[in-house]
Design a protein around this motif. Structure first.
Motif, PDB file in Angstrom:
ATOM      1  N   ARG A 115      41.807  37.084  52.549  1.00  0.00           N
ATOM      2  CA  ARG A 115      40.827  37.904  53.255  1.00  0.00           C
ATOM      3  C   ARG A 115      39.412  37.653  52.748  1.00  0.00           C
ATOM      4  O   ARG A 115      38.444  37.924  53.444  1.00  0.00           O
ATOM      5  CB  ARG A 115      41.182  39.382  53.182  1.00  0.00           C
ATOM      6  CG  ARG A 115      41.120  40.025  51.842  1.00  0.00           C
ATOM      7  CD  ARG A 115      41.467  41.517  51.930  1.00  0.00           C
ATOM      8  NE  ARG A 115      41.396  42.143  50.643  1.00  0.00           N
ATOM      9  CZ  ARG A 115      40.275  42.601  50.086  1.00  0.00           C
ATOM     10  NH1 ARG A 115      39.128  42.502  50.715  1.00  0.00           N
ATOM     11  NH2 ARG A 115      40.294  43.159  48.895  1.00  0.00           N
ATOM     12  N   MET A 116      39.298  37.085  51.527  1.00  0.00           N
ATOM     13  CA  MET A 116      37.967  36.816  50.994  1.00  0.00           C
ATOM     14  C   MET A 116      38.002  35.606  50.072  1.00  0.00           C
ATOM     15  O   MET A 116      38.939  35.438  49.296  1.00  0.00           O
ATOM     16  CB  MET A 116      37.443  38.035  50.229  1.00  0.00           C
ATOM     17  CG  MET A 116      36.055  37.833  49.647  1.00  0.00           C
ATOM     18  SD  MET A 116      35.453  39.307  48.771  1.00  0.00           S
ATOM     19  CE  MET A 116      34.732  40.189  50.137  1.00  0.00           C
ATOM     20  N   VAL A 152      34.891  44.106  42.227  1.00  0.00           N
ATOM     21  CA  VAL A 152      34.684  45.170  43.218  1.00  0.00           C
ATOM     22  C   VAL A 152      35.621  45.013  44.415  1.00  0.00           C
ATOM     23  O   VAL A 152      36.122  45.994  44.949  1.00  0.00           O
ATOM     24  CB  VAL A 152      33.204  45.193  43.685  1.00  0.00           C
ATOM     25  CG1 VAL A 152      33.030  46.003  44.941  1.00  0.00           C
ATOM     26  CG2 VAL A 152      32.310  45.712  42.574  1.00  0.00           C
ATOM     27  N   HIS A 153      35.886  43.779  44.825  1.00  0.00           N
ATOM     28  CA  HIS A 153      36.637  43.552  46.062  1.00  0.00           C
ATOM     29  C   HIS A 153      38.135  43.316  45.878  1.00  0.00           C
ATOM     30  O   HIS A 153      38.864  43.227  46.859  1.00  0.00           O
ATOM     31  CB  HIS A 153      36.010  42.402  46.851  1.00  0.00           C
ATOM     32  CG  HIS A 153      34.700  42.768  47.438  1.00  0.00           C
ATOM     33  ND1 HIS A 153      34.579  43.532  48.574  1.00  0.00           N
ATOM     34  CD2 HIS A 153      33.425  42.514  47.019  1.00  0.00           C
ATOM     35  CE1 HIS A 153      33.300  43.721  48.845  1.00  0.00           C
ATOM     36  NE2 HIS A 153      32.586  43.122  47.921  1.00  0.00           N
ATOM     37  N   THR A 154      38.600  43.204  44.644  1.00  0.00           N
ATOM     38  CA  THR A 154      40.031  43.012  44.409  1.00  0.00           C
ATOM     39  C   THR A 154      40.670  44.365  44.142  1.00  0.00           C
ATOM     40  O   THR A 154      40.309  45.055  43.198  1.00  0.00           O
ATOM     41  CB  THR A 154      40.272  42.058  43.220  1.00  0.00           C
ATOM     42  OG1 THR A 154      39.559  40.840  43.453  1.00  0.00           O
ATOM     43  CG2 THR A 154      41.753  41.737  43.085  1.00  0.00           C
ATOM     44  N   THR A 155      41.616  44.750  45.004  1.00  0.00           N
ATOM     45  CA  THR A 155      42.266  46.054  44.908  1.00  0.00           C
ATOM     46  C   THR A 155      43.699  45.881  44.399  1.00  0.00           C
ATOM     47  O   THR A 155      44.213  44.754  44.380  1.00  0.00           O
ATOM     48  CB  THR A 155      42.315  46.741  46.288  1.00  0.00           C
ATOM     49  OG1 THR A 155      43.269  46.042  47.109  1.00  0.00           O
ATOM     50  CG2 THR A 155      40.956  46.749  46.967  1.00  0.00           C
ATOM     51  N   ILE A 208      42.602  37.223  47.626  1.00  0.00           N
ATOM     52  CA  ILE A 208      41.242  36.977  47.127  1.00  0.00           C
ATOM     53  C   ILE A 208      41.274  35.654  46.372  1.00  0.00           C
ATOM     54  O   ILE A 208      42.069  35.484  45.447  1.00  0.00           O
ATOM     55  CB  ILE A 208      40.771  38.087  46.159  1.00  0.00           C
ATOM     56  CG1 ILE A 208      40.872  39.471  46.784  1.00  0.00           C
ATOM     57  CG2 ILE A 208      39.358  37.795  45.655  1.00  0.00           C
ATOM     58  CD1 ILE A 208      39.852  39.781  47.846  1.00  0.00           C
ATOM     59  N   ILE A 225      35.355  33.863  47.335  1.00  0.00           N
ATOM     60  CA  ILE A 225      34.101  34.051  46.601  1.00  0.00           C
ATOM     61  C   ILE A 225      33.796  32.735  45.887  1.00  0.00           C
ATOM     62  O   ILE A 225      34.614  32.236  45.115  1.00  0.00           O
ATOM     63  CB  ILE A 225      34.224  35.205  45.586  1.00  0.00           C
ATOM     64  CG1 ILE A 225      34.660  36.489  46.295  1.00  0.00           C
ATOM     65  CG2 ILE A 225      32.909  35.411  44.834  1.00  0.00           C
ATOM     66  CD1 ILE A 225      35.215  37.555  45.381  1.00  0.00           C
ATOM     67  N   VAL A 252      31.426  40.745  41.946  1.00  0.00           N
ATOM     68  CA  VAL A 252      31.910  40.738  43.337  1.00  0.00           C
ATOM     69  C   VAL A 252      33.435  40.660  43.363  1.00  0.00           C
ATOM     70  O   VAL A 252      34.094  41.385  44.105  1.00  0.00           O
ATOM     71  CB  VAL A 252      31.273  39.573  44.139  1.00  0.00           C
ATOM     72  CG1 VAL A 252      31.935  39.410  45.498  1.00  0.00           C
ATOM     73  CG2 VAL A 252      29.776  39.790  44.306  1.00  0.00           C
ATOM     74  N   ASP A 282      45.998  43.555  46.293  1.00  0.00           N
ATOM     75  CA  ASP A 282      45.662  42.135  46.404  1.00  0.00           C
ATOM     76  C   ASP A 282      46.401  41.282  45.387  1.00  0.00           C
ATOM     77  O   ASP A 282      46.824  41.754  44.337  1.00  0.00           O
ATOM     78  CB  ASP A 282      44.155  41.930  46.191  1.00  0.00           C
ATOM     79  CG  ASP A 282      43.331  42.395  47.371  1.00  0.00           C
ATOM     80  OD1 ASP A 282      43.660  42.015  48.506  1.00  0.00           O
ATOM     81  OD2 ASP A 282      42.351  43.137  47.154  1.00  0.00           O
TER      82      ASP A 282
END
Length: 199
Positions: free
Chosen positions: A182-183, A32-35, A151, A185, A29, A38
């Motif tokens: 923004r997220m 996948v979500h860290t660009t 993140i 986890i 997760v 970020d």
């Protein structure tokens, strides 16, 4: 007259909180979500494995376009390449800043992480101490590319009692970051199964 409701901007929205039960899902997760746009931080990084995996993933992504560059025609008919849409460090950004930071309350873990993964930054911090949480914010402002993590991963021992995990999440969400994450986890088997029971 009908009043129009305005949609909140991204900065006004609270972070999305994702709870996962296992390390493999947690790392997937996060990856996948860290660009490339970020800044990533892990609380409870232990020996730094997850932080390094995210750093490697970001390095591999390179200058990935958020929007595919399109060629535009100049007035004289020449082509203009849209280089500005690439996700890369802006000119003038501090090269001493990192995109990935890991913190843990164990000195031994931080020493090992620093030795194994010199391209990432690791620091000794216990986020459950209020004074250390504000010190962590200052460390992020000095060390992270965007001065705050967008993140945040939390792995304060996946089997820790729920109260400790929730306290950590609460402290992270209430901290006055330069920009809101923004997220978030969270890896917690107990919290995951407690929440699953309520669904």
């Amino acid at each position: 007259q009908q009043q129009q409701q305005q949609q909140p901007s991204e900065e006004e929205l609270p972070p999305l909180v994702v709870i996962v039960p296992e390390t493999s899902i947690y790392r997937r997760v996060a990856r996948v979500h860290t660009t490339p746009d970020d800044s990533f931080m892990e609380i409870g990084c232990d020996y730094g494995i997850t932080v390094d995996k995210i750093h490697t993933s970001l390095e591999g992504a390179g200058d990935v376009p958020k929007v595919w560059p399109v060629e535009e025609k100049e007035e004289d008919g020449g082509d203009v390449d849209d280089e500005g849409s690439l996700c890369k460090r802006k000119e003038g950004e501090d090269d001493n800043k990192v995109s990935c930071l890991g913190v843990d309350r164990s000195k031994e873990s931080i020493d090992i992480a620093n030795e194994r993964y010199p391209k990432c930054k690791f620091a000794l911090v216990n986020v459950l101490e209020p004074t250390e949480m504000s010190s962590l914010r200052t460390l992020c402002e000095q060390s992270l590319v965007h001065s705050a993590p967008s993140i945040i991963c939390i792995d304060v021992n996946g089997n820790r009692e729920i109260d400790g995990v929730l306290k950590c999440v609460e402290m992270v969400m209430n901290e006055m970051w330069k920009r809101q994450p923004r997220m978030i986890i969270v890896k917690s088997r107990f919290l995951y199964w407690e929440l699953k029971k309520t669904l």
